[in-house]
Design a protein around this motif. Structure first.
Motif, short mmCIF file in Angstrom:
data_model
loop_
_atom_site.label_atom_id
_atom_site.label_comp_id
_atom_site.label_asym_id
_atom_site.label_seq_id
_atom_site.Cartn_x
_atom_site.Cartn_y
_atom_site.Cartn_z
N SER A 1 10.04 8.63 -1.92
CA SER A 1 9.44 7.58 -1.14
C SER A 1 10.43 6.84 -0.91
O SER A 1 11.72 5.83 -0.79
CB SER A 1 8.92 7.10 -1.90
OG SER A 1 7.61 8.79 -3.05
N VAL A 2 9.97 5.85 0.38
CA VAL A 2 10.58 4.60 0.90
C VAL A 2 9.37 3.66 0.92
O VAL A 2 8.96 3.46 1.51
CB VAL A 2 11.27 5.35 3.26
CG1 VAL A 2 11.98 3.69 2.53
CG2 VAL A 2 11.79 6.22 2.31
N ASP B 1 5.03 8.06 1.07
CA ASP B 1 5.97 8.99 0.46
C ASP B 1 5.76 10.21 1.36
O ASP B 1 4.96 10.36 2.05
CB ASP B 1 4.63 9.93 -0.94
CG ASP B 1 4.04 8.14 -1.81
OD1 ASP B 1 4.92 7.52 -2.43
OD2 ASP B 1 3.18 7.63 -1.87
N HIS B 2 6.38 11.88 0.87
CA HIS B 2 6.76 13.03 1.29
C HIS B 2 7.79 12.49 2.21
O HIS B 2 7.49 12.85 3.63
CB HIS B 2 5.59 13.70 1.68
CG HIS B 2 4.90 13.28 0.33
ND1 HIS B 2 5.05 14.10 -0.66
CD2 HIS B 2 3.76 12.78 -0.39
CE1 HIS B 2 4.48 14.45 -1.55
NE2 HIS B 2 3.15 13.29 -1.15
N HIS C 1 13.38 5.64 -2.47
CA HIS C 1 12.90 5.65 -4.61
C HIS C 1 13.09 7.45 -4.51
O HIS C 1 12.18 7.98 -3.91
CB HIS C 1 11.26 5.24 -4.13
CG HIS C 1 11.27 4.49 -3.92
ND1 HIS C 1 11.23 2.90 -5.20
CD2 HIS C 1 10.89 3.22 -3.47
CE1 HIS C 1 11.21 1.53 -4.11
NE2 HIS C 1 10.63 2.31 -3.13
N TRP C 2 14.52 7.55 -4.87
CA TRP C 2 14.51 9.42 -5.00
C TRP C 2 13.41 9.66 -6.43
O TRP C 2 13.55 8.87 -7.17
CB TRP C 2 16.07 9.05 -5.26
CG TRP C 2 17.10 8.17 -4.22
CD1 TRP C 2 17.72 7.71 -4.50
CD2 TRP C 2 17.65 9.51 -3.34
NE1 TRP C 2 18.12 7.51 -2.85
CE2 TRP C 2 18.46 8.50 -2.18
CE3 TRP C 2 17.12 10.94 -3.00
CZ2 TRP C 2 19.05 8.70 -1.14
CZ3 TRP C 2 17.60 11.30 -1.81
CH2 TRP C 2 18.35 10.59 -0.46
N ALA D 1 0.86 -1.12 0.06
CA ALA D 1 -0.21 0.23 0.04
C ALA D 1 0.90 1.54 -0.04
O ALA D 1 1.51 1.35 0.94
CB ALA D 1 -0.59 -0.25 1.24
N HIS D 2 0.21 2.47 -0.12
CA HIS D 2 0.80 3.18 -0.58
C HIS D 2 0.28 4.35 0.42
O HIS D 2 -0.71 4.42 0.80
CB HIS D 2 0.39 4.63 -1.99
CG HIS D 2 2.17 4.42 -2.87
ND1 HIS D 2 2.90 4.80 -2.92
CD2 HIS D 2 2.06 3.12 -3.31
CE1 HIS D 2 3.27 4.07 -4.07
NE2 HIS D 2 3.31 3.10 -4.55
N ALA D 3 1.26 5.29 1.37
CA ALA D 3 0.76 5.91 2.14
C ALA D 3 1.55 7.35 2.56
O ALA D 3 2.75 7.36 2.46
CB ALA D 3 0.19 5.29 4.02
#
Length: 139
Positions: A108-109, A45-46, A136-137, A23-25
């Protein structure tokens, strides 16, 4: 027409590899809920990388600037980069070692959520992190 609809609906209902795996958050939203996701793989993210060391990195979430223009921290996660991610870790060491909030260190990691409290001698889940993480650069 019916065949086209069946193919479209079939594609929407079948989970793709990226949706099924993690999932992305946003880091600000995730920090408070992280303890409910222990063992799950997520992408945050961020994430602003600060205080990078050979062992770990701190990811902080930032709230929008307040009326005085000050940046406020919403929380932090401990990042333990996976062995296969040595290039990303070296880049973090060179660019994000201090506590400065450089725009170049907003990434993002992805990684597995874990409770890092025990490594700090804490009993409660107060220090959450991502292990076997990949950075993730943006470029």
């Amino acid at each position: 027409m019916r065949i086209g609809c069946a193919v479209l609906l079939g594609g929407l209902l079948c989970p793709s590899a990226s949706r099924a795996v993690e999932a992305h958050a946003d880091v600000v939203a995730f920090v408070g809920a992280a303890r409910h996701h222990i063992g799950q793989r997520v992408t945050i993210d961020h994430c602003h990388l600060v205080y990078t060391t050979e062992e770990e990195i701190t990811c902080v979430g930032l709230l929008p600037r307040d009326s005085a223009g000050d940046v406020r921290m919403a929380g932090k996660l401990l990042i333990r980069v996976g062995a296969a991610e040595s290039a990303g870790h070296r880049r973090a060491l060179s660019q994000c070692a201090g506590g400065s909030l450089h725009q170049s260190c907003e990434v993002s990691v992805s990684g597995e959520v874990f409770d890092a409290s025990r490594s700090f001698g804490l009993d409660e889940a107060r220090v959450m992190g991502l292990r076997e993480a990949a950075i993730h650069w943006p470029d």
